[in-house]
Design a protein around this motif. Structure first.
Motif, mmCIF file in Angstrom:
data_model
loop_
_atom_site.group_PDB
_atom_site.id
_atom_site.type_symbol
_atom_site.label_atom_id
_atom_site.label_comp_id
_atom_site.label_asym_id
_atom_site.label_seq_id
_atom_site.Cartn_x
_atom_site.Cartn_y
_atom_site.Cartn_z
ATOM 1 N N ALA A 1 -5.332 -8.969 -8.356
ATOM 2 C CA ALA A 1 -6.159 -9.345 -7.211
ATOM 3 C C ALA A 1 -5.278 -9.371 -5.976
ATOM 4 O O ALA A 1 -4.097 -9.726 -6.049
ATOM 5 N N ILE A 2 -5.844 -8.985 -4.838
ATOM 6 C CA ILE A 2 -5.135 -9.014 -3.563
ATOM 7 C C ILE A 2 -5.897 -9.941 -2.626
ATOM 8 O O ILE A 2 -7.069 -9.698 -2.316
ATOM 9 N N ILE A 3 -5.251 -10.995 -2.188
ATOM 10 C CA ILE A 3 -5.841 -11.909 -1.219
ATOM 11 C C ILE A 3 -5.369 -11.465 0.170
ATOM 12 O O ILE A 3 -4.181 -11.396 0.443
ATOM 13 N N GLY A 4 -6.316 -11.149 1.046
ATOM 14 C CA GLY A 4 -5.961 -10.604 2.352
ATOM 15 C C GLY A 4 -5.858 -9.095 2.319
ATOM 16 O O GLY A 4 -5.000 -8.497 2.965
ATOM 17 N N ALA A 5 -6.760 -8.458 1.576
ATOM 18 C CA ALA A 5 -6.648 -7.019 1.320
ATOM 19 C C ALA A 5 -7.040 -6.143 2.500
ATOM 20 O O ALA A 5 -6.784 -4.935 2.485
ATOM 21 N N ARG A 6 -7.642 -6.703 3.535
ATOM 22 C CA ARG A 6 -8.063 -5.875 4.664
ATOM 23 C C ARG A 6 -6.897 -5.547 5.605
ATOM 24 O O ARG A 6 -6.944 -4.570 6.354
ATOM 25 N N GLY A 7 -5.838 -6.340 5.587
ATOM 26 C CA GLY A 7 -4.719 -6.140 6.494
ATOM 27 C C GLY A 7 -3.863 -4.946 6.125
ATOM 28 O O GLY A 7 -4.088 -4.274 5.113
ATOM 29 N N TYR A 8 -2.855 -4.675 6.939
ATOM 30 C CA TYR A 8 -1.997 -3.516 6.702
ATOM 31 C C TYR A 8 -1.238 -3.631 5.386
ATOM 32 O O TYR A 8 -1.152 -2.667 4.615
ATOM 33 N N VAL A 9 -0.676 -4.799 5.115
ATOM 34 C CA VAL A 9 0.048 -4.980 3.854
ATOM 35 C C VAL A 9 -0.929 -4.907 2.686
ATOM 36 O O VAL A 9 -0.634 -4.297 1.646
ATOM 37 N N GLY A 10 -2.116 -5.516 2.849
ATOM 38 C CA GLY A 10 -3.123 -5.449 1.788
ATOM 39 C C GLY A 10 -3.529 -4.027 1.484
ATOM 40 O O GLY A 10 -3.704 -3.647 0.313
ATOM 41 N N GLY A 11 -3.687 -3.202 2.516
ATOM 42 C CA GLY A 11 -4.035 -1.803 2.298
ATOM 43 C C GLY A 11 -2.938 -1.041 1.572
ATOM 44 O O GLY A 11 -3.224 -0.194 0.710
ATOM 45 N N GLU A 12 -1.692 -1.344 1.898
ATOM 46 C CA GLU A 12 -0.578 -0.682 1.210
ATOM 47 C C GLU A 12 -0.493 -1.132 -0.252
ATOM 48 O O GLU A 12 -0.196 -0.331 -1.140
ATOM 49 N N LEU A 13 -0.784 -2.397 -0.494
ATOM 50 C CA LEU A 13 -0.842 -2.874 -1.883
ATOM 51 C C LEU A 13 -1.930 -2.145 -2.663
ATOM 52 O O LEU A 13 -1.718 -1.714 -3.809
ATOM 53 N N LEU A 14 -3.100 -1.988 -2.046
ATOM 54 C CA LEU A 14 -4.188 -1.253 -2.704
ATOM 55 C C LEU A 14 -3.778 0.174 -3.028
ATOM 56 O O LEU A 14 -4.069 0.692 -4.112
ATOM 57 N N HIS A 15 -3.099 0.814 -2.080
ATOM 58 C CA HIS A 15 -2.657 2.191 -2.277
ATOM 59 C C HIS A 15 -1.720 2.292 -3.478
ATOM 60 O O HIS A 15 -1.818 3.233 -4.278
ATOM 61 N N CYS A 16 -0.815 1.331 -3.618
ATOM 62 C CA CYS A 16 0.128 1.341 -4.740
ATOM 63 C C CYS A 16 -0.550 0.994 -6.058
ATOM 64 O O CYS A 16 -0.349 1.679 -7.081
ATOM 65 N N LEU A 17 -1.354 -0.068 -6.062
ATOM 66 C CA LEU A 17 -1.937 -0.542 -7.316
ATOM 67 C C LEU A 17 -3.016 0.395 -7.835
ATOM 68 O O LEU A 17 -3.225 0.507 -9.056
ATOM 69 N N ALA A 18 -3.702 1.104 -6.937
ATOM 70 C CA ALA A 18 -4.736 2.049 -7.366
ATOM 71 C C ALA A 18 -4.138 3.212 -8.159
ATOM 72 O O ALA A 18 -4.830 3.833 -8.972
ATOM 73 N N ARG A 19 -2.872 3.522 -7.906
ATOM 74 C CA ARG A 19 -2.223 4.633 -8.598
ATOM 75 C C ARG A 19 -1.300 4.163 -9.725
ATOM 76 O O ARG A 19 -0.624 4.973 -10.350
#
Length: 347
Positions: free
Chosen positions: A19-37
């Protein structure tokens, strides 16, 4: 919320839920990019109270094609093994405890758990720490300097971006200086892309019309990452009395960070040799030949660091959202769960 499942994942064949808390921000987006792959992440819950219900691709165009939508919060019945905080100060310190109690591992990209001296934390952040017992248990997550500690950690404080760039270049050299009986005195001139201030900073100087074609120093009275850097020099270079003068600058680019370190009075120490020896086996740190400068273009969009040296000067280039934040958080997660250290990372 995880139960005992978090601690059952200890090898590369396992799969975790994040889970990512604060996923809309720049760091959250980069976390999504990494975890999705990520091959060992079976699912991700991106949380943002302000964007709940909207597609993540609207906030993060790099994720075009994703069917994920922001959730207001992690569903009560969700099984979560890893929780990433990409939030402003004081959010993680209030919420991390319940996730740890539920058996999840926490990776905090905010400053809440970075400093062990909570008096110093209060000085820089303006009020007392709400979870001193958790701060005492947290592990500072600069992987190249604390891999063994991270491997057994449940709460990892992801280092700040400036602190990462400066420590990568400073710690091996400071260690060599201390071993030679020399004082450690560092002048650090650093630049950061505008994304380092976050998505909702609300500051005019970060607007393209203001930052484009401009260049300026800031935080001239002192930057809060200085405390992290001095803490790291004491812990990993045996230099509790190190002197540091650190001046940050705003770079008119969206992302990227470059640190130029002048080691004062370091004539007896080979700066390049110290860096090369320290990182010769590191997958995410490249030390260039002596006299060559790192380049932002070589690391932007990645979780890598590129280092160089010339005489008594050390140089480090990273992506402030990659190795300086989300990439480092995922790298620490990989170490904590026993996965391949570069899994999910853009290298």
């Amino acid at each position: 919320m995880g139960g005992e499942t978090a601690r059952s994942h200890s090898n590369m064949s396992s799969s975790i839920q994040a889970a990512i808390i604060g996923a809309r921000g720049y760091v959250g987006g980069e976390l999504l990019h990494c975890l999705a792959r990520h091959p060992q992440v079976g699912g991700v819950i991106p949380c943002s109270a302000s964007a709940a219900g909207s597609p993540v691709a609207e906030a993060h165009p790099r994720l075009a094609g994703s069917e994920l939508k922001f959730a207001a919060a992690v569903p009560a019945d969700a099984q979560v093994d890893a929780v990433f905080f990409a939030t402003p100060p004081r959010v993680a310190m209030a919420e991390a405890g319940r996730w740890l109690a539920a058996g999840a591992k926490v990776f905090d990209c905010s400053p809440d758990f970075r400093l062990k001296d909570l008096g110093v934390w209060e000085k820089w952040y303006g009020e007392g720490h709400a979870s001193p017992e958790l701060a005492a248990k947290s592990v500072y997550g600069l992987v190249e300097h604390a891999r063994e500690e991270i491997a057994g950690a449940d709460l990892v404080a992801v280092p700040g971006c400036y602190a990462t760039a400066i420590q990568l270049a400073a710690v091996p050299v400071a260690r060599a200086l201390a071993a030679a009986g020399q004082e450690v005195s560092i002048v650090a001139d650093c630049v950061s892309g505008t994304s380092g201030a976050g998505r909702s900073a609300g500051r005019d100087e970060l607007l393209l019309a203001e930052a484009g074609g401009n260049y300026q120093a800031y935080a001239l009275a002192g930057h809060r990452h200085s405390a992290e850097i001095l803490q790291g020099l004491a812990a990993h270079a045996a230099c509790p009395g190190a002197a540091l003068r650190f001046v940050p600058h705003l770079l008119p680019l969206p992302r990227g960070m470059f640190a130029t370190l002048h080691f004062i009075g370091a004539a007896e120490v080979d700066v390049h040799a110290a860096l090369a020896a320290a990182y010769k086996d590191e997958a995410l740190v490249e030390v260039l030949a002596a006299g060559r400068s790192p380049q932002l273009a070589a690391v932007t969009g990645t979780a890598r660091a590129q280092l160089g040296a010339a005489g008594s000067v050390g140089l480090c280039a990273i992506d402030n959202l990659g190795k300086g934040a989300a990439g480092q958080a995922v790298q620490a997660c990989n170490v904590a769960f026993g996965f391949s250290e570069t899994a999910g990372l853009p290298c």
